[in-house]
Design a protein around this motif. Structure first.
Motif, PDB file in Angstrom:
ATOM      1  N   THR B 316       0.908  -1.140   0.021  1.00 41.33           N
ATOM      2  CA  THR B 316      -0.054   0.008   0.101  1.00 41.33           C
ATOM      3  C   THR B 316       1.022   1.290  -0.183  1.00 41.33           C
ATOM      4  OG1 THR B 316      -0.405  -0.339   2.390  1.00 41.33           O
ATOM      5  CG2 THR B 316      -1.996  -1.040   1.285  1.00 41.33           C
ATOM      6  N   ARG B 317       2.143   1.247   0.686  1.00 44.39           N
ATOM      7  CA  ARG B 317       2.946   2.506   0.632  1.00 44.39           C
ATOM      8  C   ARG B 317       3.326   2.601  -0.734  1.00 44.39           C
ATOM      9  NH1 ARG B 317       7.318   1.273   4.388  1.00 44.39           N
ATOM     10  NH2 ARG B 317       5.790   2.398   5.822  1.00 44.39           N
ATOM     11  N   ALA B 318       3.991   1.723  -1.640  1.00 46.06           N
ATOM     12  CA  ALA B 318       4.184   1.733  -2.823  1.00 46.06           C
ATOM     13  C   ALA B 318       2.963   2.534  -3.920  1.00 46.06           C
ATOM     14  CB  ALA B 318       4.506   0.640  -3.721  1.00 46.06           C
ATOM     15  N   ARG B 319       1.883   2.047  -3.505  1.00 46.81           N
ATOM     16  CA  ARG B 319       0.879   2.597  -4.461  1.00 46.81           C
ATOM     17  C   ARG B 319       0.533   3.896  -4.066  1.00 46.81           C
ATOM     18  NH1 ARG B 319      -4.913   0.431  -3.148  1.00 46.81           N
ATOM     19  NH2 ARG B 319      -5.743   2.274  -3.963  1.00 46.81           N
ATOM     20  N   ALA B 587      -5.579   5.259  -1.878  1.00 46.99           N
ATOM     21  CA  ALA B 587      -4.187   4.644  -1.241  1.00 46.99           C
ATOM     22  C   ALA B 587      -3.757   4.859  -0.169  1.00 46.99           C
ATOM     23  CB  ALA B 587      -3.339   4.841  -2.374  1.00 46.99           C
ATOM     24  N   ARG B 588      -4.080   6.064   0.467  1.00 45.56           N
ATOM     25  CA  ARG B 588      -3.563   6.621   1.561  1.00 45.56           C
ATOM     26  C   ARG B 588      -4.463   6.041   2.680  1.00 45.56           C
ATOM     27  NH1 ARG B 588      -2.389  12.828   2.765  1.00 45.56           N
ATOM     28  NH2 ARG B 588      -2.669  12.788   4.814  1.00 45.56           N
ATOM     29  N   ALA B 589      -5.551   5.946   2.431  1.00 48.63           N
ATOM     30  CA  ALA B 589      -6.576   5.439   3.697  1.00 48.63           C
ATOM     31  C   ALA B 589      -6.258   3.891   3.866  1.00 48.63           C
ATOM     32  CB  ALA B 589      -7.964   5.500   3.231  1.00 48.63           C
ATOM     33  N   ASP B 590      -6.232   3.307   2.686  1.00 46.46           N
ATOM     34  CA  ASP B 590      -5.755   1.763   2.756  1.00 46.46           C
ATOM     35  C   ASP B 590      -4.352   1.486   3.491  1.00 46.46           C
ATOM     36  OD1 ASP B 590      -7.542   0.681   1.538  1.00 46.46           O
ATOM     37  OD2 ASP B 590      -6.427   0.402  -0.431  1.00 46.46           O
ATOM     38  N   PHE B 591      -3.500   2.604   3.271  1.00 45.52           N
ATOM     39  CA  PHE B 591      -2.155   2.204   3.845  1.00 45.52           C
ATOM     40  C   PHE B 591      -2.252   2.667   5.332  1.00 45.52           C
ATOM     41  CE2 PHE B 591       1.384   5.071   5.491  1.00 45.52           C
ATOM     42  CZ  PHE B 591       2.465   3.913   5.563  1.00 45.52           C
ATOM     43  N   ALA B 596      -2.732   0.683  10.977  1.00 45.11           N
ATOM     44  CA  ALA B 596      -3.215   0.411  12.360  1.00 45.11           C
ATOM     45  C   ALA B 596      -3.454  -0.882  12.870  1.00 45.11           C
ATOM     46  CB  ALA B 596      -4.669   1.312  12.208  1.00 45.11           C
ATOM     47  N   ASP B 597      -3.984  -1.803  11.498  1.00 43.60           N
ATOM     48  CA  ASP B 597      -4.235  -3.217  11.849  1.00 43.60           C
ATOM     49  C   ASP B 597      -2.960  -3.818  12.506  1.00 43.60           C
ATOM     50  OD1 ASP B 597      -6.921  -2.860  11.238  1.00 43.60           O
ATOM     51  OD2 ASP B 597      -6.645  -3.793   9.194  1.00 43.60           O
ATOM     52  N   GLN B 598      -1.848  -3.432  11.896  1.00 42.09           N
ATOM     53  CA  GLN B 598      -0.635  -4.017  12.094  1.00 42.09           C
ATOM     54  C   GLN B 598      -0.239  -3.873  13.507  1.00 42.09           C
ATOM     55  OE1 GLN B 598       2.763  -2.085  11.077  1.00 42.09           O
ATOM     56  NE2 GLN B 598       4.051  -4.139  10.685  1.00 42.09           N
ATOM     57  N   ARG B 599      -0.541  -2.312  13.877  1.00 41.24           N
ATOM     58  CA  ARG B 599      -0.106  -2.082  15.345  1.00 41.24           C
ATOM     59  C   ARG B 599      -1.022  -2.720  16.184  1.00 41.24           C
ATOM     60  NH1 ARG B 599       0.050   3.480  14.236  1.00 41.24           N
ATOM     61  NH2 ARG B 599      -2.212   3.707  14.715  1.00 41.24           N
ATOM     62  N   VAL B 600      -2.140  -3.097  15.961  1.00 39.71           N
ATOM     63  CA  VAL B 600      -3.090  -3.906  16.926  1.00 39.71           C
ATOM     64  C   VAL B 600      -2.774  -5.304  17.119  1.00 39.71           C
ATOM     65  CG1 VAL B 600      -5.553  -4.842  17.279  1.00 39.71           C
ATOM     66  CG2 VAL B 600      -5.268  -2.422  16.567  1.00 39.71           C
TER      67      VAL B 600
END
Lengths: 382, 874
Positions: B316-319, B587-591, B596-600
């Motif tokens: 998502t960051r690349a996008r 793209a930014r929202a996805d990212f 956030a998910d990763q953090r949880v």
């Protein structure tokens, strides 16, 4: 031993009784007369040297009497010069509401003795005479109280014994459905074997001797109370010994209940009726009811009305017996002539006259018409 | 009936009077007090009273202070009877009746009276006749106004009821009075409601007394039952007590075994409890081990999750970055396109302005040319002195001149010189050659001197007038000269020509000025010029300052095409930019989400790791305290203890089952309950007896029976009187209705003949179309004349009186169908006018032809019109 006793046998005083057909004033007089009768019995006891008085039931009309009535009765009883034995009867049974159990009565006077149980009670002052009664304890006893009493008695060697009971005897009122009916044969057997020497009965308001012993009597009411009584206003004076029993009838009250029936067919009959009525004595203590049958003229009817109006003032009660009356009023020529009606009034008269045969209202209207026209022409003066 | 003669002797004030009556109308004259009432009284008394009467009214007849009998004798014809009837009252009373027809007879005393009554009654309606006589005894004049009502009363009495004494109410009134005792006359409502009410009150008193009495009777019966019940209960007591003691002993034996059982059960509960403690401990340990394993699995899972999230985060960051780049690129393009569009638009504006400049310059030149032309025309105009006004003045001067010349020439002295030969002459010094035969004429306007040389000198002097005219002429000529000079011309013709030129030039100037104005519009020349100059400068400046190498478009349309093209391009870029922007945001929202998910997930991993560690520490601590093997052997020992207690309990329960505890207990309980119940019931009955004793004692002196008897007695007494009252009321009602019905019918029967009679006579008096209306009570309610209906009350006093008399005459005819009865009228018609006196006279005369009329008057003149009247003077 030769024991004797002389006493007065009375019953059915029915103190507190009233009669529906009396006016207020007559009702008061009627009540007073029965209180007076107690004193009268006292006077008779004295004059005939009687030792005591027995009252065979129904001293009171009911247990639910006013204090005034009870106190006045007690007052009269207290004044009696001899002992008096009172038996509770079907009107005043010795139940929870009995007048005889009130403190006033229990503490009244030693010579007033209420026969509360089957035990023989000696007459005060006489060692060889005792009285035994079969008191009613309820209005509807399930047995012949008299027979039960007598069955428990043994013949007495020491005393003359006067039995007192209340109710109808089976020979006079045979009614198998009523268990309290007094068996005359049982009573006669007791008299026969000396368990009692006299049986004073109450309930029947007419003087009656029952059975063949001459020792069993109804004294009748001392003051008349109804139209169907035979020879009331009496009490009995009993001279008793084991060998002999002599009963005399005494006059007490002076009230009369007369039911009369007459045929009335014209002025002559009316005159006879008027004469008969005026000949009756003690009108203020007489209840008279008259049934009339026959046919009379309007004039006669007016005079009849007048006669009744006048006499009604004199009698304690004067009434027409509607059931037995069938008096037809037929206006005759004489009636019409005496009125001198003309014109439409005469026509109205004749109209009513025709209707009067079948219509009592028309008959009344005709009588009224007769009176209203007569008033003026002077046929009838009221 | 007709009265032929009436004689009175010693009758009140009359000593002797004998009156013979006419068959028709008898007019009796005399002073007012002389005695119509006496006449009527005598007649009434004769017919109604026995000679032996002791009535007050009869006694009053006797003359005051004289001890004589009063005698009345009447000779009467009625029906087929003709008789002489006489009575003497008060002294020497006697009655005689001498019948003349049909069979002569002579009667006296009571017999005579009865016979006379019979004859009268069979021929006339005696009751109405009597009533009419009574009515006539009253003052007619006064009664005139209420005449019809009075007659109504008379008729009413006549048709009904008993022969009444005057002062008594009639039968009808008495019947009505009786009716009114019981009913309202107006509404017919009965008046007995109060009695009914009293009955109700007494009835409710009886009901109350009955209830009260019933209460005592019920209480008494209850009391009896109560006493019986107490006896029964008391006798049942001992038996029940014995049964209870026996059951009690049985129960005690059983309850000892039960006690042991209870102790064993308590032991069992303890053993059970101990076993459960150890078992729980073991269970807890097993669960902890399981939990550790479970936690480890969960941790692994979580960790895998974190890895997945990390790789997705890179994607998502690349996008996101690519989208950002694209966005920036598009923004550059947009800027470029915008500047190109601006230049194209400026070019368009420049070319547009240039064209405008050219148009303005052209207009400026045209303006200049027109201005020059206008200057030339103005020069022409300035050269001309004539104008309209001056021309007018000139024309007028010219006209005056012509006029003055004419006048002068007309008045001038004509001098004609005819030459006889050629010669020369001088006129005013001027020589003139004249040829022979020529005629020289001259007007002598001023003194003229003609010299014929050598010969003569002639002086011709004109008249004064001519001189004046000449002067005027000269003045006019001078005026013309002045005017010409002012016009700058020498002749009139020239003046006209000059004026025409002036008009032409002026017109041309106007046309030029209009054209210039049209060309300039709202501008003026200077403004136009300034504007042109400004525009020219602007255009030059734009060309100098334009910041691009690109050539200017060839013309305006090309410039417009450029603008359109650049505009289009810019819009395309804008759209692309919008798309790129939304791409970028997504793209930014996805990212951010993945981040956030990763953090949880990472945090969860940390939490799980901590838990697992803690659990492992706990587990190893408890293992350290007691090993699992030791725990297991302890549990087995507890289980064995428990089984031992259970076996003991089972043996006790078996014993209990064998001796049937339930039935022993049931019997005991029942025995106890029976005793209790007996006690309770006894207590209850005793209480009840106390209550009843109390109630009965209280009711004892109440006298409820007596009260009921008394209430019933009163009720019967009242009911009896109510019944009697109702019976009387019914009778009164029936009688009243009956008599009313017949009264109404009878009244109606009289109504028609009376109405017809009155109308017949009324037509004589009031005219052919006379009609009346009679009310049901016979009173005259209205009369109709000439088609007009007037209520009786509204009639004049005279008319009322006249109608009263007519009514009476008509009534007299009803009394006796054959010839009527005598009608006595006292001093009437005082209110009638002469014409009415005539018609009334005719009506009276008409009646007189078949019934007898007796008129009493003190003013005989009123009755002059009664043609057939016979006069009697008192």
């Amino acid at each position: 031993m030769h024991r004797t006793a002389r006493f007065i046998h009375s019953s059915d005083w029915q103190l507190g009784m009233t009669r529906a057909f009396f006016t207020e004033e007559a009702a008061a007089r009627f009540s007073q007369s029965r209180i007076d009768a107690i004193e009268q019995l006292g006077v008779l006891a004295t004059s005939h040297s009687a030792d005591f008085i027995v009252v065979a039931g129904d001293v009171f009309e009911s247990n639910q009497l006013s204090r005034t009535t009870v106190l006045r009765a007690l007052e009269a009883l207290k004044s009696l010069p001899v002992p008096v034995f009172l038996l509770p009867g079907n009107h005043d049974p010795l139940d929870g509401s009995s007048i005889f159990l009130t403190p006033e009565f229990l503490s009244a006077a030693p010579h007033i003795v209420v026969l509360k149980d089957d035990e023989p009670v000696p007459v005060p002052g006489l060692s060889d005479v005792e009285v035994v009664g079969a008191p009613w304890r309820t209005k509807h006893p399930s047995t012949d109280l008299c027979a039960r009493l007598l069955s428990r008695l043994e013949p007495s060697d020491t005393a003359l014994r006067v039995g007192v009971a209340h109710g109808q005897v089976n020979t006079l009122s045979p009614d198998a459905t009523r268990p309290e009916i007094i068996s005359l044969s049982a009573a006669e057997a007791a008299v026969q074997d000396g368990r009692i020497h006299y049986l004073a009965l109450g309930d029947r308001h007419s003087v009656t001797s029952v059975g063949s012993s001459g020792r069993i009597w109804y004294s009748g009411a001392p003051v008349a109370t109804a139209f169907d009584e035979v020879d009331p206003n009496k009490a009995l004076l009993v001279d008793l010994s084991e060998a002999e029993c002599k009963v005399d009838v005494l006059n007490v009250g002076d009230w009369h209940f007369i039911a009369e029936h007459r045929h009335l067919n014209g002025a002559e009959d009316l005159k006879l009726l008027a004469e008969w009525m005026s000949s009756l004595r003690a009108k203020d203590r007489t209840a008279l009811k008259i049934g009339l049958t026959g046919t009379i003229s309007l004039h006669c009817a007016a005079e009849l009305d007048q006669l009744f109006d006048t006499q009604a003032e004199l009698f304690a009660s004067l009434s027409r017996r509607e059931r037995t009356s069938s008096l037809t009023i037929v206006p005759d020529e004489l009636d019409e002539d005496s009125l001198a009606l003309t014109g439409y009034a005469l026509e109205a008269w004749r109209d009513l006259q025709r209707a009067a045969h079948s219509d009592p209202v028309a008959e009344d209207a005709l009588r009224l018409f007769y009176r209203l026209s007569g008033q003026q022409s002077g046929v009838i003066r009221r | 009936m007709k009265l032929l003669r009436l004689s009175l002797e010693n009758w009140r004030g009359v000593v002797v009077r004998n009156i013979d009556f006419s068959d028709g109308v008898t007019l009796i004259e005399g002073p007012n007090e002389i005695g119509k009432s006496t006449l009527i009284e005598a007649l009434r008394t004769l017919f109604a009273e026995l000679d032996s009467s002791n009535k007050k009214s009869v006694k009053a007849i006797q003359p005051v202070g004289e001890d004589v009998g009063s005698r009345v004798e009447a000779e009467v014809v009625t029906g087929q009877y003709h008789f002489v009837y006489a009575k003497t009252y008060n002294r020497k009373a006697q009655t005689t009746l001498r019948i003349l027809k049909p069979e002569p007879a002579q009667l006296t005393g009571r017999e005579a009276h009865e016979r006379a009554e019979l004859m009268l009654a069979s021929t006339i309606d005696m009751s109405l006749w009597n009533a009419l006589l009574v009515e006539q005894g009253k003052e007619i004049r006064g009664a005139g106004l209420s005449e019809s009502a009075g007659l109504a009363r008379a008729l009413d009495e006549a048709v009904g009821s008993a022969a009444s004494e005057q002062d008594d109410a009639g039968v009808f009134e008495r019947v009505q009075a009786e009716y009114e005792q019981y009913f309202s006359l107006k509404t017919g409502k009965p008046r007995l409601a109060k009695l009914d009410n009293e009955v109700e009150v007494l009835e409710s008193a009886v009901d109350q007394a009955k209830t009260a009495l019933t209460e005592v009777i019920t209480d008494t019966a209850d009391h009896e039952r109560c006493i019986a019940e107490i006896q029964r209960l008391e006798s049942a007591g001992p038996e029940l007590q014995g049964a209870l003691a026996k059951r009690q002993a049985e129960w005690e034996a059983v309850s000892s075994i039960e006690q042991q059982g209870k102790a064993a059960r308590a032991d069992l509960a303890t053993a059970q409890q101990l076993w459960e403690v150890v078992r729980d401990e073991e269970l807890r340990r097993m669960r902890a081990t399981e939990q550790c394993d479970q936690d480890l699995g969960a941790l692994e899972n979580k960790r895998r999750e974190v890895t997945i999230f990390s790789s997705r985060l890179e994607q998502t960051r690349a996008r996101n970055e690519a989208a950002d780049l694209r966005l920036r690129e598009l923004k550059g393009q947009l800027k470029e396109a915008r500047s190109r569009l601006a230049i194209a638009r400026a070019d368009e504006r420049y070319l547009d302005q240039l064209a405008e400049l050219e148009r303005e310059e052209q207009r400026q030149q045209q303006c200049l040319a027109l201005s020059e032309q206008m200057a030339a025309e103005r020069a022409v105009l300035n050269g001309i002195s004539v104008n309209a006004e001056r021309l007018d003045v000139l024309q007028e001067a010219e006209r005056q001149l012509q006029l003055a010349r004419g006048q002068r020439d007309l008045a001038a002295t004509l001098v004609e010189v005819s030459a006889l030969k050629d010669f020369t002459l001088e006129i005013d010094g001027e020589p003139l050659d004249v040829r022979s035969g020529a005629l020289e004429t001259r007007h002598a306007l001023a003194a003229l001197s003609i010299t014929i040389p050598g010969l003569a000198r002639l002086r011709i002097v004109p008249s004064q007038t001519s001189a004046e005219l000449e002067e005027k002429f000269l003045e006019a000529r001078a005026n013309v000269t002045t005017a010409l000079k002012r016009c700058g011309v020498d002749t009139l013709a020239e003046a006209f020509a000059a004026d025409a030129r002036r008009l032409q030039a002026s017109h041309t100037l106007g046309t030029l000025s209009d054209r210039r104005k049209a060309l300039l519009g709202d501008d003026d020349e200077a403004e136009l010029e300034a504007r042109v100059a400004q525009k020219r400068a602007n255009c030059a400046q734009y060309v100098n300052e334009r910041e691009t190498e690109e050539a200017l478009p060839g013309d305006l349309s090309q410039a417009r095409l450029h603008v359109k093209r650049h505009d289009q391009k810019m819009r395309e870029i804008e759209q692309a930019l919008e798309l790129a922007q939304s791409d970028h945001e997504a793209a930014r929202a996805d990212f951010e989400q993945v981040h956030a998910d990763q953090r949880v997930a990472s945090q969860a991993v940390e939490g799980l790791e901590a838990d697992l560690q803690r659990r492992r520490a706990e587990l190893s601590a408890s293992e350290l305290a007691e090993s699992s093997e030791s725990l297991r052997s302890r549990l087995q020992a507890r289980a064995r203890e428990k089984e031992a207690v259970e076996a003991k309990l089972r043996s006790l329960e078996k014993q209990l089952a064998e001796c049937s505890v339930e039935s022993v207990e049931a019997l005991l309980l029942n025995a106890r309950a029976s005793c209790d119940r007996l006690q309770n019931e006894l207590l209850e009955q005793v209480k009840r007896r106390a209550i009843l004793d109390d109630r009965l004692e209280k009711a004892q002196a109440d006298g409820r029976q007596e009260r009921l008897d008394e209430a019933q007695r009163k009720l019967i007494e009242l009911k009896r009187s109510v019944a009697a009252e109702k019976r009387r009321a019914a009778a009164a009602k029936r009688l009243w209705e009956c008599i009313n019905q017949h009264r109404d019918a009878t009244r109606k029967a009289y109504l028609r003949p009376l109405k017809e009679g009155i109308e017949m006579l009324g037509r004589i008096v009031f005219g052919a179309d006379f009609e009346i209306a009679l009310a049901d009570d016979w009173s005259l309610s209205s009369c109709t004349r000439n088609g007009r209906t007037i209520p009786f009350e509204a009639l004049s006093v005279g008319a009322k009186e006249q109608l009263g008399i007519l009514t009476r005459l008509a009534a007299a005819k009803i009394v006796s169908r054959h010839g009527g009865v005598p009608v006595i009228i006292d001093d009437a018609l005082g209110f009638s006018d002469p014409s009415r006196l005539e018609t009334m006279g005719a009506a009276l005369a008409y009646c007189g032809a078949h019934s007898q009329i007796i008129l009493l008057t003190c003013t005989p003149g009123r009755f002059s019109y009664v043609g057939n009247a016979e006069r009697v003077r008192l």
